[in-house]
Every structure is written in structure tokens, then in C-alpha cells.
Design a protein around this motif. Structure first.
Motif, PDB file in Angstrom:
ATOM      1  N   THR A 324      12.955  -7.101  65.705  1.00 42.09           N
ATOM      2  CA  THR A 324      12.445  -7.077  64.338  1.00 42.09           C
ATOM      3  C   THR A 324      12.787  -5.754  63.666  1.00 42.09           C
ATOM      4  OG1 THR A 324      10.414  -6.167  65.175  1.00 42.09           O
ATOM      5  CG2 THR A 324      10.485  -8.546  64.884  1.00 42.09           C
ATOM      6  N   PHE A 325      12.444  -5.686  62.397  1.00 43.41           N
ATOM      7  CA  PHE A 325      12.717  -4.467  61.632  1.00 43.41           C
ATOM      8  C   PHE A 325      12.014  -3.264  62.233  1.00 43.41           C
ATOM      9  CE2 PHE A 325      11.041  -1.638  58.317  1.00 43.41           C
ATOM     10  CZ  PHE A 325      12.221  -0.971  58.048  1.00 43.41           C
ATOM     11  N   LEU A 326      10.841  -3.527  62.839  1.00 46.57           N
ATOM     12  CA  LEU A 326      10.073  -2.426  63.428  1.00 46.57           C
ATOM     13  C   LEU A 326      10.933  -1.638  64.415  1.00 46.57           C
ATOM     14  CD1 LEU A 326       7.232  -1.209  63.442  1.00 46.57           C
ATOM     15  CD2 LEU A 326       6.818  -2.483  65.537  1.00 46.57           C
ATOM     16  N   GLU A 327      11.765  -2.371  65.141  1.00 43.30           N
ATOM     17  CA  GLU A 327      12.638  -1.737  66.131  1.00 43.30           C
ATOM     18  C   GLU A 327      13.611  -0.777  65.445  1.00 43.30           C
ATOM     19  OE1 GLU A 327      12.664  -1.824  70.231  1.00 43.30           O
ATOM     20  OE2 GLU A 327      11.449  -2.916  68.793  1.00 43.30           O
ATOM     21  N   SER A 328      14.230  -1.247  64.368  1.00 39.77           N
ATOM     22  CA  SER A 328      15.123  -0.369  63.600  1.00 39.77           C
ATOM     23  C   SER A 328      14.371   0.856  63.119  1.00 39.77           C
ATOM     24  CB  SER A 328      15.676  -1.108  62.373  1.00 39.77           C
ATOM     25  OG  SER A 328      16.577  -2.100  62.746  1.00 39.77           O
ATOM     26  N   ALA A 329      13.152   0.620  62.667  1.00 42.44           N
ATOM     27  CA  ALA A 329      12.362   1.721  62.116  1.00 42.44           C
ATOM     28  C   ALA A 329      12.065   2.755  63.187  1.00 42.44           C
ATOM     29  CB  ALA A 329      11.073   1.185  61.516  1.00 42.44           C
ATOM     30  N   ILE A 330      11.759   2.277  64.398  1.00 37.55           N
ATOM     31  CA  ILE A 330      11.468   3.225  65.483  1.00 37.55           C
ATOM     32  C   ILE A 330      12.708   4.053  65.810  1.00 37.55           C
ATOM     33  CG2 ILE A 330      10.973   3.388  67.950  1.00 37.55           C
ATOM     34  CD1 ILE A 330       9.033   1.096  67.610  1.00 37.55           C
ATOM     35  N   ILE A 331      13.845   3.384  65.902  1.00 38.15           N
ATOM     36  CA  ILE A 331      15.071   4.124  66.245  1.00 38.15           C
ATOM     37  C   ILE A 331      15.384   5.138  65.154  1.00 38.15           C
ATOM     38  CG2 ILE A 331      17.493   3.909  66.880  1.00 38.15           C
ATOM     39  CD1 ILE A 331      16.872   0.978  67.607  1.00 38.15           C
ATOM     40  N   LEU A 332      15.182   4.713  63.897  1.00 39.66           N
ATOM     41  CA  LEU A 332      15.431   5.647  62.794  1.00 39.66           C
ATOM     42  C   LEU A 332      14.461   6.824  62.866  1.00 39.66           C
ATOM     43  CD1 LEU A 332      17.174   6.018  60.270  1.00 39.66           C
ATOM     44  CD2 LEU A 332      15.316   5.021  58.962  1.00 39.66           C
ATOM     45  N   SER A 333      13.197   6.529  63.211  1.00 41.92           N
ATOM     46  CA  SER A 333      12.213   7.609  63.322  1.00 41.92           C
ATOM     47  C   SER A 333      12.632   8.609  64.399  1.00 41.92           C
ATOM     48  CB  SER A 333      10.835   7.063  63.680  1.00 41.92           C
ATOM     49  OG  SER A 333      10.489   6.027  62.818  1.00 41.92           O
ATOM     50  N   ILE A 334      13.208   8.098  65.472  1.00 41.39           N
ATOM     51  CA  ILE A 334      13.663   8.993  66.543  1.00 41.39           C
ATOM     52  C   ILE A 334      14.673   9.986  65.989  1.00 41.39           C
ATOM     53  CG2 ILE A 334      15.106   9.060  68.613  1.00 41.39           C
ATOM     54  CD1 ILE A 334      13.718   6.469  69.484  1.00 41.39           C
ATOM     55  N   VAL A 335      15.611   9.455  65.206  1.00 42.82           N
ATOM     56  CA  VAL A 335      16.659  10.322  64.655  1.00 42.82           C
ATOM     57  C   VAL A 335      16.065  11.332  63.672  1.00 42.82           C
ATOM     58  CG1 VAL A 335      18.780  10.364  63.310  1.00 42.82           C
ATOM     59  CG2 VAL A 335      18.417   8.561  64.971  1.00 42.82           C
ATOM     60  N   VAL A 336      15.177  10.847  62.816  1.00 47.85           N
ATOM     61  CA  VAL A 336      14.618  11.722  61.781  1.00 47.85           C
ATOM     62  C   VAL A 336      13.669  12.749  62.390  1.00 47.85           C
ATOM     63  CG1 VAL A 336      13.202  11.802  59.712  1.00 47.85           C
ATOM     64  CG2 VAL A 336      14.867   9.978  60.007  1.00 47.85           C
ATOM     65  N   LEU A 337      12.827  12.276  63.317  1.00 47.62           N
ATOM     66  CA  LEU A 337      11.850  13.176  63.935  1.00 47.62           C
ATOM     67  C   LEU A 337      12.548  14.262  64.740  1.00 47.62           C
ATOM     68  CD1 LEU A 337       8.685  13.418  64.531  1.00 47.62           C
ATOM     69  CD2 LEU A 337       9.264  12.453  66.737  1.00 47.62           C
ATOM     70  N   GLY A 338      13.574  13.876  65.484  1.00 45.75           N
ATOM     71  CA  GLY A 338      14.264  14.842  66.334  1.00 45.75           C
ATOM     72  C   GLY A 338      15.052  15.839  65.517  1.00 45.75           C
ATOM     73  N   GLY A 339      15.590  15.400  64.422  1.00 46.28           N
ATOM     74  CA  GLY A 339      16.427  16.267  63.599  1.00 46.28           C
ATOM     75  C   GLY A 339      17.778  15.612  63.431  1.00 46.28           C
ATOM     76  N   MET A 340      18.060  15.255  62.186  1.00 45.46           N
ATOM     77  CA  MET A 340      19.278  14.491  61.906  1.00 45.46           C
ATOM     78  C   MET A 340      20.515  15.236  62.390  1.00 45.46           C
ATOM     79  SD  MET A 340      18.866  11.892  59.340  1.00 45.46           S
ATOM     80  CE  MET A 340      18.668  12.097  57.597  1.00 45.46           C
ATOM     81  N   GLY A 341      21.359  14.533  63.094  1.00 44.61           N
ATOM     82  CA  GLY A 341      22.637  15.108  63.476  1.00 44.61           C
ATOM     83  C   GLY A 341      22.592  15.962  64.722  1.00 44.61           C
ATOM     84  N   SER A 342      21.414  16.077  65.344  1.00 35.88           N
ATOM     85  CA  SER A 342      21.340  16.936  66.523  1.00 35.88           C
ATOM     86  C   SER A 342      21.093  16.101  67.767  1.00 35.88           C
ATOM     87  CB  SER A 342      20.218  17.957  66.319  1.00 35.88           C
ATOM     88  OG  SER A 342      19.560  18.212  67.519  1.00 35.88           O
ATOM     89  N   ILE A 343      21.920  16.301  68.787  1.00 38.63           N
ATOM     90  CA  ILE A 343      21.812  15.501  70.013  1.00 38.63           C
ATOM     91  C   ILE A 343      20.515  15.825  70.749  1.00 38.63           C
ATOM     92  CG2 ILE A 343      22.809  15.149  72.293  1.00 38.63           C
ATOM     93  CD1 ILE A 343      25.541  15.332  71.047  1.00 38.63           C
ATOM     94  N   VAL A 344      20.243  17.123  70.928  1.00 40.49           N
ATOM     95  CA  VAL A 344      18.999  17.511  71.599  1.00 40.49           C
ATOM     96  C   VAL A 344      17.819  16.943  70.827  1.00 40.49           C
ATOM     97  CG1 VAL A 344      17.678  19.437  72.493  1.00 40.49           C
ATOM     98  CG2 VAL A 344      20.132  19.653  72.250  1.00 40.49           C
ATOM     99  N   GLY A 345      17.929  16.966  69.509  1.00 43.57           N
ATOM    100  CA  GLY A 345      16.866  16.433  68.665  1.00 43.57           C
ATOM    101  C   GLY A 345      16.593  14.974  68.971  1.00 43.57           C
ATOM    102  N   VAL A 346      17.643  14.196  69.117  1.00 42.99           N
ATOM    103  CA  VAL A 346      17.469  12.773  69.404  1.00 42.99           C
ATOM    104  C   VAL A 346      16.777  12.585  70.751  1.00 42.99           C
ATOM    105  CG1 VAL A 346      18.713  10.658  69.950  1.00 42.99           C
ATOM    106  CG2 VAL A 346      19.375  11.995  67.982  1.00 42.99           C
ATOM    107  N   VAL A 347      17.189  13.372  71.741  1.00 49.31           N
ATOM    108  CA  VAL A 347      16.579  13.248  73.065  1.00 49.31           C
ATOM    109  C   VAL A 347      15.082  13.549  72.976  1.00 49.31           C
ATOM    110  CG1 VAL A 347      16.531  14.184  75.393  1.00 49.31           C
ATOM    111  CG2 VAL A 347      18.720  13.819  74.249  1.00 49.31           C
ATOM    112  N   VAL A 348      14.750  14.658  72.346  1.00 47.46           N
ATOM    113  CA  VAL A 348      13.338  15.020  72.204  1.00 47.46           C
ATOM    114  C   VAL A 348      12.594  13.963  71.395  1.00 47.46           C
ATOM    115  CG1 VAL A 348      11.752  16.720  71.257  1.00 47.46           C
ATOM    116  CG2 VAL A 348      13.818  17.475  72.404  1.00 47.46           C
ATOM    117  N   GLY A 349      13.204  13.540  70.302  1.00 50.64           N
ATOM    118  CA  GLY A 349      12.573  12.535  69.436  1.00 50.64           C
ATOM    119  C   GLY A 349      12.278  11.256  70.188  1.00 50.64           C
ATOM    120  N   ALA A 350      13.227  10.792  70.991  1.00 46.95           N
ATOM    121  CA  ALA A 350      13.033   9.547  71.724  1.00 46.95           C
ATOM    122  C   ALA A 350      11.912   9.700  72.742  1.00 46.95           C
ATOM    123  CB  ALA A 350      14.330   9.144  72.429  1.00 46.95           C
TER     124      ALA A 350
END
Ligand SMILES: Nc1ncnc2c1ncn2[C@@H]1O[C@H](COP(=O)(O)OP(=O)(O)O)[C@@H](O)[C@H]1O
Ligand SMILES: [Mg+2]
Lengths: 401, 260
Positions: A324-350
Motif C-alpha cells: 500500500t501507499f503506507l509502504e512508500s511513505a515509510i521508505i520515503l520517511s527513511i530517506v528524509v529522516l536519515g538525510g536526503m542523499g546520504s548513505i549513512v543517513g539512510v542506514v540510520v533512518g531505516a
């Protein structure tokens, strides 16, 4: 004088909050007895609470501003980047983390390992979406579509032809990339909000097709009894296979970090960032906008396709409700929360976004509340994400001599 | 010899507004040509048409390169036009602000390099060499333009004059034949303007570039240009050497208004 000023401001904030929350916090109409109850003590609590919070918030902001004004800022930032870049500082940390990752299944229960595997899957999903959103700046709200494509790719091929997991993995990646290009074409001319809305639509279309095309996808009831991955032909108990999957996922995370890192510090990665920064200037530099966007969509979707296959194999069951859309939203939140464009950010965000709700199950009533509060606090104090802009950039040093 | 850029009877309409009206213009190889005119005359629109950001309503644009090859620029995408050898800067600075100065120039090298996705993933020898070459070339351009001291700064943190220079550096990285500069001296102090003047002359003399620039600073225009085109309301109202244009009554009228 400044302190008095801040006290005054916080006082007014408190008054304002007491006024706003008055109807719900103070008045209670007891419809059975037919009386109105006035809970003045609540008003007092709201007042004191908001007064203190406002004061603390102000204090933090002053400190931030002061830091920004003084020379200290240089030192703080230097420390931050050196922590992430200087091998002397981060190698021991990295070693510790590696060790923890390696022994994790032996330290914790199978249940915990399973949750960790899920978190690792979201890291890869986040890394994929990070290419599209973080690097190329294309706000894609339908990313889950490619995840579904991968999952159904394995589910269907396994169901009908008994295709093995290891063959399905590259196939899912390829199919994901293909769908990335196919869905990318119609949205090439769109930007920002429009792009977001149309990609959101695409995500929903894929889900609705899966839900309604019974002959193809078995509708809402989904596909069950999908084979778990087979590791070197060894017969494994359920627990063992969960642990094996965990290690496989660790490898995939390392692999994707390696790949995405190489991509982003390459000619094509620079083109993505240039596209994000300024589309017109990017074209004026001789970059083909169409090609650059399509490669971003395709390479982003590749990871989703791959993780989709793993998802199907891990749960042994897929149905449209997982996409569902919720899944997309969670993945997007991971990217935004961690810091856009940053690999370490994505890891921490996830890790934060997937593990936190799991461990907050104890407070299940307040889980979403806490989740929301964290997001709001993040947006106020660190809109650039936890890790922010620590993209590895080219540091040029003139050769001496 | 054919001019390097040849524009014939170009028109550009925005709804009812005719921003460019039957405009002819050519730039010969090795020339510095200025395009001047009051605000709103259509100068930037002209640049946008030539570089493919707008599709002109009618008219033809040709690029004739040194080897005598001619190509029509009509209907080409902006990146194709850049590949053919036309580079530009923007009046309202459009740098990649979250990238470093060096990276900005490296982006400019994009169309002169070839590394593919596979090259990026596997980092074969050719890709690594190309990447090193790009860094070297970019740094060389920064030195040439005089902003190499900022090499690792974020583009957005640069002082204004340096940002304008970075725009030029980035354009140079695309290895152009003809450089289009849209108000390069806007917002610069006299000292910076003087240095810019020298830079532009140097680019022409040492790099063999042809230059077409839009500029309001008359002192700069008069000292730099070989020829000047004057526009008003989308039309060309005069052309000639600086001395001719300065004396032209039509130009004086356009600049000072009717009642002068
Ligand atoms: N994209 C556009 N849409 C509509 N009108 C435009 C557009 N771009 C420029 N114009 C109009 O064209 C005219 C010329 O503008 P411009 O080329 O920016 O002038 P200059 O650069 O000479 O100051 C102005 O009247 C402007 O409003
Ligand atoms: Mg203009």
C-alpha cells in the motif's frame, strides 16, 4: 533583559496553549448525569508543560544560533565530518559495528533476528529510493510499485514454474529496472508536486491491478507457500533459514552500499545531483535530462525489485495488502529522516524507523503518537535529516612538488 | 569565411507578446560581440532561443564550426546544442549550490566524457583515468578563471563575483566554440568588472573563443566589443562598431527616451 523577554514570550505561549486546549482538556460534559465538569488542574498542567517546553525550545535555539555565529561552528563541523571521514576515528567504530552485526543472531532471539532482517531490507529499499529522491531530486511516492513487481515476479514464477530464489533475484532486479523505465517515461516532463501525485497514482494502479486481476495474481487472497531461499542445498529448519536470510541480507546491504556509493561519486551521480539542483543549468551543461531521469528511475527501482523477491521468499506469502501507499511513505520517511542523499543517513533512518516501532510495541497505544512527535521534532530542529549533508565530495589537493 | 553563429529572422512569441521580432545576428570567429538594449528588450529571450531553452516561433539558427561543418540548431535539445559547442551563463546565477566549486566545473565536463553506468560500478581503468583527467581539467579551468582558491567550497558560499566567475568556468568546461554571457558584470564593483574585462579578452586571445555578451555596463561594452548589436522591443535597432553605435541617434533615443 533577554531572559525576562524569553520568560515573557514563553508565558504567552503557555496562555495561548491553555486557551486552545481549554475545550478538550478542561470542560467535560457528563451526558449521563447531565453535568459539566471543570477540570482546572488540567489547565494548570497544560500551562506549566507548555511553558517549560517553550522555554527549553527557545534555549536550544539560542544555543544553536550562538554556535552558528561564533567560530566554534567551524570546529563542530570539522569534528562531525572527521568522525565520518577520518579513518582513525571511524575504523574502530566500524569494527565494533561489524562484530555486532556478525554475532547478532547468536546474541538475540530468532524473533529479534527476523526484525533485524526486515530493517536491513528497508535499508536497501531506502538506498534505492535515495537515488531517485535524494540524488536526482525526483519525488517518487509510488516506489512500492517496484517492490511489488519484484515480490510478484518471484511469487508467480515460483508458483507456476518452481523457479529458484537465486534465479529470481537478478530477474526481479531486472524487472524492477524495466518497470522503472516504463513508469518513468510518462512522468519525464513532470516535476515536484505533480510528479509526486502521478507516481503515487502509479503505485496505487499496480496494487489495484494485483488486487483485481484474479487470473494473473490470484487477487486479494494472494499467493501462499512460496519457497524459502535454499542455501547451497542444505536442509534447514525454519530458525536456521531465518538466520541464513539475515546473513544474506547483511551481504546485500553491503553490496548495495558499495554500489550506490560508487554510483553517486561518478559522472552519472554528478549528473543526478546537478539535475536536482537546477534542471535548466543541468541541461545547459550538456546533460541529457531524459536519460539522466530514466537511469535514476531504473537504478532506484532495481533495488526495490530485488528486495521484493527477498520479501516474497522471507514471508512465503504475498498479497496486495503488503504494497500500500503506507509502504512508500515509510521508505520515503527513511530517506528524509536519515538525510536526503546520504548513505549513512539512510542506514540510520531505516534502523530508527523500523526498529523503533517494533520496540515501542510495549507502548502500543502511544506508538503512532511518539512516531509523529519524533518526525515533527526532526522537521523543526534538523530539517536536513539526522545525518544531513555529509555526502562525500571531491576534496581537491594540489600535488606538492 | 562564414560566421560561427548565424541567426536569421528569428521570432519568439509569448502568447500575444512578440519578444523577438525578425532578429538577425551573426558572430564571426574570434569576435567579441555585445548585445545591448533596455530592460525587457528581449536579450535573455534571444539567448534562451539560441541555446534551445525556448523553441523560437520562426527563424533559423546555424552554427558553423572551424572545420566548415554547418549545423542547424533549430529544434535541438539544450544539451545537444551544448555538445555542438555553445555554452552560456545565466543572468540570474544558476549554480549547483549544494555542490562544491570543483564539482560544479566537473559537471560541465559531462558532455565531453563517456563513463557509463557500468564504468561507474566497476571502476575500470579507463573510467578511473577519465575521472582523474576531469578533476585535473576542472582545476585548470578554475585557475584560469581565477577562483582556484575556492576549489573545495560549496558553490552557495562563494562571494557574488566569484559565483559569476564560476558560471563562466562551468561553461568553459563544456569546451565551447562560442560563449554566451548574460550580464556577467551585473552586481560587480569596478575592480571586479575590470578583472572580468581582462578575463574575457584573455579567453578570446588564448583560447580562441568567440564571445557574445549581454551587458549593461557601457564602459565594459565599449572597451571589449568588436561589434555591438542594439535591441529594443524585440527588434534590432542598430549594429556596428562601438564608435558607430555611440553616435547613432536611434540608440541614444532608445536609451534616453523620446523627449531627449
Ligand atoms: N517565459 C516567458 N513567458 C512570457 N513572457 C516572457 C518570458 N520570458 C520573457 N518574457 C518577456 O519577454 C520580454 C523580454 O524579456 P527578456 O528577454 O528577459 O529581456 P532582457 O533580458 O532584454 O531584459 C519581456 O517583456 C518579458 O516579460
Ligand atoms: Mg535579461
Amino acid at each position: 533583559m533577554i531572559i525576562v523577554d524569553y520568560l515573557k514570550k514563553s508565558f504567552f505561549v503557555a496562555i495561548w496553549f491553555m486557551f486552545l486546549t481549554f475545550p478538550i482538556m478542561v470542560i467535560r460534559v457528563d451526558s449521563i448525569e447531565g453535568i459539566v465538569e471543570w477540570r482546572w488542574q488540567n489547565m494548570l498542567l497544560v500551562g506549566i508543560g507548555s511553558f517549560i517546553l517553550s522555554l527549553v525550545g527557545r534555549y536550544i535555539r539560542i544555543k544553536q544560533e550562538k554556535a552558528a555565529r561564533s567560530v566554534q561552528k567551524g570546529r563542530v563541523q570539522q569534528l562531525k565530518s572527521s568522525l565520518l571521514i577520518d579513518p582513525k576515528m571511524y575504523l574502530p567504530g566500524l569494527a565494533l559495528i561489524s562484530l555486532l552485526v556478525l554475532v547478532f543472531p547468536f546474541l538475540f532471539s530468532v524473533y529479534q533476528t527476523n526484525i533485524m532482517t526486515t530493517a536491513l531490507m528497508y535499508i536497501v529499499l531506502g538506498l534505492g529510493l535515495n537515488i531517485v529522491v535524494g540524488l536526482a531530486g525526483l519525488l517518487d511516492l509510488g516506489y512500492v510499485a517496484f517492490y511489488a513487481v519484484g515480490a510478484y515476479c518471484y511469487a508467480l514464477l515460483n508458483h507456476h514454474f518452481g523457479l529458484s530464489f537465486w534465479l529470481a533475484l537478478p530477474l526481479g532486479a531486472l524487472l524492477g529496472a524495466l518497470f522503472g523505465i516504463v513508469l518513468g517515461f510518462p512522468v519525464l516532463r513532470l516535476r515536484g508536486d505533480y510528479l509526486a501525485i502521478v507516481t503515487l497514482g502509479f503505485g496505487e494502479i499496480i496494487r489495484l491491478v494485483l488486487e483485481n486481476w484474479n487470473e494473473f495474481s490470484f487477487g486479494p487472497s494472494g499467493i501462499a507457500n512460496i519457497d524459502r531461499p535454499n542455501f547451497f542445498g542444505i536442509d534447514m529448519s525454519l530458525n536456521e533459514s531465518i538466520i541464513a536470510l539475515y546473513y544474506m541480507m547483511v551481504c546485500l546491504v553491503l553490496f548495495s552500499i558499495f554500489m550506490v556509493n560508487r554510483l553517486q561519486s561518478s559522472r552519472i551521480g554528478r549528473a543526478w545531483i546537478a539535475l536536482r539542483e537546477d534542471e535548466i543549468a543541468c541541461q545547459a551543461m550538456g546533460i541529457d535530462k531524459t536519460k539522466t531521469k530514466l537511469t535514476a528511475f531504473a537504478l532506484g527501482a532495481t533495488w526495490a525489485g530485488m528486495v521484493g523477491v527477498i520479501f516474497a521468499a522471507k514471508t512465503t506469502f504475498v498479497n496486495p495488502a503488503s504494497f500500500t501507499f503506507l509502504e512508500s511513505a515509510i521508505i520515503l520517511s527513511i530517506v528524509v529522516l536519515g538525510g536526503m542523499g546520504s548513505i549513512v543517513g539512510v542506514v540510520v533512518g531505516a534502523l530508527v524507523l523500523i526498529l523503533l516501532p517494533e520496540y515501542l510495541r510495549a507502548f502500543s497505544d502511544y506508538r503512532m503518537l511518539l512516531f509523529g512527535a519524533i518526525m515533527v521534532i526532526m522537521m523543526v530542529f534538523r530539517p536536513q535529516g539526522i545525518i544531513g549533508n555529509v555526502r562525500k565530495s571531491y576534496l581537491f589537493q594540489e600535488k606538492k612538488g | 569565411m562564414k560566421p560561427i553563429l548565424e541567426v536569421n529572422k528569428i521570432c519568439m512569441d509569448f502568447g500575444g507578446l512578440r519578444a523577438l521580432d525578425q532578429l538577425d545576428l551573426e558572430v564571426k570567429s574570434g569576435e567579441i560581440v555585445a548585445l545591448i538594449g533596455p530592460n525587457g528588450a528581449g536579450k535573455t529571450t534571444f539567448f534562451n532561443c539560441v541555446t534551445g531553452i525556448y523553441a523560437p516561433t520562426s527563424g533559423n539558427i546555424f552554427l558553423h564550426d572551424m572545420k566548415g561543418k554547418s549545423s542547424s540548431l533549430n529544434g535541438l535539445k539544450p544539451n545537444k546544442i551544448t555538445e555542438k559547442g555553445l555554452a552560456r551563463t545565466f543572468q540570474n546565477i544558476r549554480l549547483f549550490s549544494e555542490m562544491t566549486v570543483l564539482e560544479n566545473v566537473m559537471v560541465g565536463c559531462h558532455c565531453r566524457s563517456t563513463a557509463s553506468i557500468l564504468g561507474a560500478l566497476f571502476r575500470n581503468k579507463k573510467t578511473v583515468q577519465e575521472e582523474e583527467e576531469i578533476v585535473r581539467k576542472s582545476y585548470g579551468i578554475l585557475q584560469k578563471v581565477g577562483i582556484s582558491e575556492y576549489v573545495n567550497e560549496m558553490a552557495k558560499n562563494l562571494p557574488y563575483g566569484a559565483q559569476r566567475r564560476l558560471e563562466i568556468a562551468r561553461a568553459l568546461a563544456t569546451e565551447p566554440l562560442l560563449l554566451l554571457l548574460d550580464e556577467p558584470a551585473a552586481g560587480m564593483n569596478p575592480q571586479e568588472t575590470k578583472e572580468l574585462d581582462e578575463l574575457i579578452v584573455r579567453l578570446r586571445d588564448n583560447e580562441g573563443l568567440s564571445i557574445l555578451l549581454i551587458e549593461h555596463d557601457m564602459k565594459l561594452v565599449m572597451s571589449l566589443s568588436d561589434r555591438i548589436f542594439v535591441m529594443d522591443y524585440g527588434r534590432k535597432i542598430a549594429q556596428g562598431t562601438p564608435a558607430e553605435v555611440r553616435e547613432n541617434p536611434v540608440v541614444i533615443k532608445a536609451y534616453l527616451g523620446d523627449d531627449s
